[in-house]
Design an enzyme around this catalytic site. Structure first.
Site, PDB file in Angstrom:
ATOM      1  N   ARG A 196       0.820  -1.221   0.000  1.00  0.00           N
ATOM      2  CA  ARG A 196       0.000   0.000   0.000  1.00  0.00           C
ATOM      3  C   ARG A 196       0.857   1.275   0.000  1.00  0.00           C
ATOM      4  O   ARG A 196       0.566   2.244   0.708  1.00  0.00           O
ATOM      5  CB  ARG A 196      -0.930   0.016   1.233  1.00  0.00           C
ATOM      6  CG  ARG A 196      -1.915  -1.120   1.309  1.00  0.00           C
ATOM      7  CD  ARG A 196      -2.976  -1.043   0.223  1.00  0.00           C
ATOM      8  NE  ARG A 196      -4.022  -2.013   0.414  1.00  0.00           N
ATOM      9  CZ  ARG A 196      -4.030  -3.228  -0.136  1.00  0.00           C
ATOM     10  NH1 ARG A 196      -3.035  -3.620  -0.889  1.00  0.00           N
ATOM     11  NH2 ARG A 196      -5.037  -4.038   0.074  1.00  0.00           N
ATOM     12  N   CYS A 245     -10.650  -1.331   3.371  1.00  0.00           N
ATOM     13  CA  CYS A 245     -10.031  -1.786   4.612  1.00  0.00           C
ATOM     14  C   CYS A 245      -9.436  -0.587   5.334  1.00  0.00           C
ATOM     15  O   CYS A 245      -8.760   0.245   4.731  1.00  0.00           O
ATOM     16  CB  CYS A 245      -8.951  -2.817   4.323  1.00  0.00           C
ATOM     17  SG  CYS A 245      -9.649  -4.422   3.929  1.00  0.00           S
ATOM     18  N   GLU A 315      -4.692   2.110   7.179  1.00  0.00           N
ATOM     19  CA  GLU A 315      -4.330   2.044   5.753  1.00  0.00           C
ATOM     20  C   GLU A 315      -4.911   3.242   5.011  1.00  0.00           C
ATOM     21  O   GLU A 315      -4.282   3.816   4.133  1.00  0.00           O
ATOM     22  CB  GLU A 315      -4.884   0.756   5.136  1.00  0.00           C
ATOM     23  CG  GLU A 315      -4.559   0.651   3.659  1.00  0.00           C
ATOM     24  CD  GLU A 315      -5.497  -0.244   2.886  1.00  0.00           C
ATOM     25  OE1 GLU A 315      -5.922   0.171   1.796  1.00  0.00           O
ATOM     26  OE2 GLU A 315      -5.809  -1.342   3.365  1.00  0.00           O
TER      27      GLU A 315
HETATM   28  N1  EPU Z   1     -11.471 -12.515   8.818  1.00  0.00           N
HETATM   29  C1  EPU Z   1     -12.154 -12.712   9.975  1.00  0.00           C
HETATM   30  N2  EPU Z   1     -13.133 -11.811  10.353  1.00  0.00           N
HETATM   31  C2  EPU Z   1     -13.413 -10.744   9.601  1.00  0.00           C
HETATM   32  C3  EPU Z   1     -12.705 -10.524   8.410  1.00  0.00           C
HETATM   33  C4  EPU Z   1     -11.737 -11.433   8.032  1.00  0.00           C
HETATM   34  O1  EPU Z   1     -11.918 -13.682  10.687  1.00  0.00           O
HETATM   35  O2  EPU Z   1     -14.297  -9.969   9.992  1.00  0.00           O
HETATM   36  C5  EPU Z   1     -10.473 -13.501   8.384  1.00  0.00           C
HETATM   37  C6  EPU Z   1     -10.908 -14.219   7.122  1.00  0.00           C
HETATM   38  O3  EPU Z   1     -11.707 -15.315   7.426  1.00  0.00           O
HETATM   39  C7  EPU Z   1      -9.589 -14.618   6.507  1.00  0.00           C
HETATM   40  C8  EPU Z   1      -8.632 -13.503   6.940  1.00  0.00           C
HETATM   41  O4  EPU Z   1      -9.271 -12.827   8.026  1.00  0.00           O
HETATM   42  O5  EPU Z   1      -9.133 -15.826   7.060  1.00  0.00           O
HETATM   43  C9  EPU Z   1      -8.319 -12.509   5.803  1.00  0.00           C
HETATM   44  O6  EPU Z   1      -9.532 -11.896   5.357  1.00  0.00           O
HETATM   45  P1  EPU Z   1      -9.813 -11.545   3.820  1.00  0.00           P
HETATM   46  O7  EPU Z   1      -9.582 -12.753   2.976  1.00  0.00           O
HETATM   47  O8  EPU Z   1     -11.107 -10.847   3.736  1.00  0.00           O
HETATM   48  O9  EPU Z   1      -8.657 -10.580   3.395  1.00  0.00           O
HETATM   49  P2  EPU Z   1      -8.075  -9.313   4.141  1.00  0.00           P
HETATM   50  O10 EPU Z   1      -6.646  -9.610   4.446  1.00  0.00           O
HETATM   51  O11 EPU Z   1      -8.938  -8.850   5.261  1.00  0.00           O
HETATM   52  C10 EPU Z   1      -7.154  -8.132   1.976  1.00  0.00           C
HETATM   53  C11 EPU Z   1      -7.018  -6.687   1.611  1.00  0.00           C
HETATM   54  C12 EPU Z   1      -8.301  -6.199   0.939  1.00  0.00           C
HETATM   55  C13 EPU Z   1      -8.600  -7.076  -0.278  1.00  0.00           C
HETATM   56  C14 EPU Z   1      -8.749  -8.511   0.223  1.00  0.00           C
HETATM   57  C15 EPU Z   1      -9.079  -9.502  -0.890  1.00  0.00           C
HETATM   58  C16 EPU Z   1      -5.665  -5.444   3.272  1.00  0.00           C
HETATM   59  C17 EPU Z   1      -5.712  -4.607   4.502  1.00  0.00           C
HETATM   60  N3  EPU Z   1      -6.841  -5.895   2.838  1.00  0.00           N
HETATM   61  O12 EPU Z   1      -8.165  -8.221   2.976  1.00  0.00           O
HETATM   62  O13 EPU Z   1      -8.055  -4.871   0.511  1.00  0.00           O
HETATM   63  O14 EPU Z   1      -9.799  -6.651  -0.898  1.00  0.00           O
HETATM   64  O15 EPU Z   1      -7.509  -8.916   0.844  1.00  0.00           O
HETATM   65  O16 EPU Z   1      -7.956  -9.789  -1.637  1.00  0.00           O
HETATM   66  O17 EPU Z   1      -4.580  -5.646   2.717  1.00  0.00           O
HETATM   67  C18 EPU Z   1      -8.354  -2.526   0.936  1.00  0.00           C
HETATM   68  O18 EPU Z   1      -7.132  -2.417   0.810  1.00  0.00           O
HETATM   69  O19 EPU Z   1      -9.090  -1.545   1.121  1.00  0.00           O
HETATM   70  C19 EPU Z   1      -8.934  -3.853   0.895  1.00  0.00           C
HETATM   71  C20 EPU Z   1     -10.210  -4.061   1.165  1.00  0.00           C
END
Ligand code: EPU
Length: 327
Positions: A196, A245, A315
């Site tokens: 990012r 996020c 972020e």
């Molecule tokens: N999880 C939970 N509870 C929640 C949300 C997530 O337990 O309320 C767990 C999920 O089950 C999973 C893990 O956390 O095991 C990761 O969650 P997710 O797959 O949704 O991905 P993320 O790491 O939260 C990242 C990016 C997103 C992007 C998604 C999809 C960051 C901060 N976030 O989310 O980017 O859309 O992957 O690839 O890097 C953004 O930058 O604005 C953003 C939304």
């Protein structure tokens, strides 16, 4: 005083002489196609839909007009802030003491595929349109950008990422304008990018980029992959207004999971709420203010620190300010 100290500090915000005077002086210097407004509300130009006005807001219609805006702001000592699609910013309630520049004019939305499959795109091109046009042209590799509510400029500035891929994975070079108004092209290898983050675009302003697809296929196959990502996103992310996020994922960890396991889903300050769908999103339930969002960010950080011993770092950008000044 040295010559360097005499150069107005663009970060001080207010131009010498005041914003009305700046507006009256600059308006005749740009072409009629360039939109320039004194006191323009920014909330509706962002996906979170909170916050106050920009002292000056401009949508330059050409490179020459952007140069005029930057040079005048520099000469007057007024701060300049870029606004993309507003999907990753929280605008403070008091607004922004600066000239806010958006490349929303259609002049910046070009999509020009070359024979070899590489595509020259303008910084104002929406990612949604990039995906649609790339699918039609059978270009593989941009599918992960589907559904990110941004434009090319913002995606470069933030090195936007989703589905395990990053904006800079598909970038060959970037054309940018320095704050002094010079246009330069930097190869990907010459740029410092991370999670990012893109160092060169903190000061420099992305004008466009040359993108490189991974490979080529037929439009149907590309479209199918985009639909799969779209479904995944719809299942796991909220639909209410948000800034995406809110915190960065700490190395090797997930901010969403940490917030969820700290019992914060549904926590509220005013109309700002930790999304019950995905805990790393703060959603606007209707009439949230920036103050509500900031207070909730503070509360989430404090609780996650207490329960998990982890310091979460925002972020999203607090527009025109530093998070450290409000947290
Ligand atoms: N999880 C939970 N509870 C929640 C949300 C997530 O337990 O309320 C767990 C999920 O089950 C999973 C893990 O956390 O095991 C990761 O969650 P997710 O797959 O949704 O991905 P993320 O790491 O939260 C990242 C990016 C997103 C992007 C998604 C999809 C960051 C901060 N976030 O989310 O980017 O859309 O992957 O690839 O890097 C953004 O930058 O604005 C953003 C939304």
């Amino acid at each position: 005083m040295t010559a360097e100290q005499q150069v107005p500090n663009v970060d001080e915000g207010k131009p010498a002489g005041g914003w009305s005077e700046f507006f009256e002086a600059v308006k005749p210097l740009v072409s009629a196609a360039t939109k320039i407004v004194h006191e323009e509300r920014l909330g509706t130009k962002t996906t979170m839909r909170v916050g106050g006005a920009a002292r000056i807001y401009a949508e330059p219609a050409s490179v020459a007009d952007l140069q005029v805006l930057l040079r005048e702001a520099r000469a007057w000592g007024g701060a300049v802030l870029m606004l993309g699609r507003g999907s990753n910013v929280i605008v403070p309630d008091e607004g922004v003491n600066g000239l806010v520049v958006s490349l929303a004019h259609q002049a910046w939305s070009s999509f020009e595929p070359r024979e070899d499959g590489r595509v020259a795109v303008g910084a104002g091109l929406r990612l949604k349109n990039l995906c649609g046009l790339a699918a039609k042209a059978g270009l593989v590799g941009f599918e992960f950008l589907e559904g990110i509510p941004g434009n090319i400029g913002g995606a470069l500035r933030m090195n936007a990422g989703a589905m395990g891929a990053w904006m800079f994975d598909v970038v060959e070079d970037v054309q940018l304008m320095t704050r002094a108004g010079e246009v330069r092209t930097l190869t990907q290898a010459a740029m410092h990018v991370g999670y990012r983050h893109c160092e060169e675009l903190h000061q420099g302003i992305a004008l466009g980029a040359l993108l490189r697809p991974a490979t080529r296929s037929d439009a149907e196959t590309v479209k199918r992959q985009m639909d799969a990502y779209s479904r995944k996103r719809h299942e796991s992310q909220p639909r209410e207004p948000s800034a995406g996020c809110i915190f960065k994922n700490p190395p090797g960890n997930s901010a969403g999971r940490l917030i969820d396991e700290s019992g914060l889903k549904g926590a509220r300050v005013g109309d700002a709420e930790v999304s019950p769908t995905h805990a790393n999103f703060i959603v606007n339930r209707g009439s949230a203010t920036a103050a509500d969002v900031i207070a909730l960010v503070r509360r989430v950080r404090a609780r996650v620190r207490e329960v998990k011993g982890v310091d979460l770092e925002p972020e999203v950008l607090l527009y025109g300010k530093e998070w450290k000044d409000v947290l």
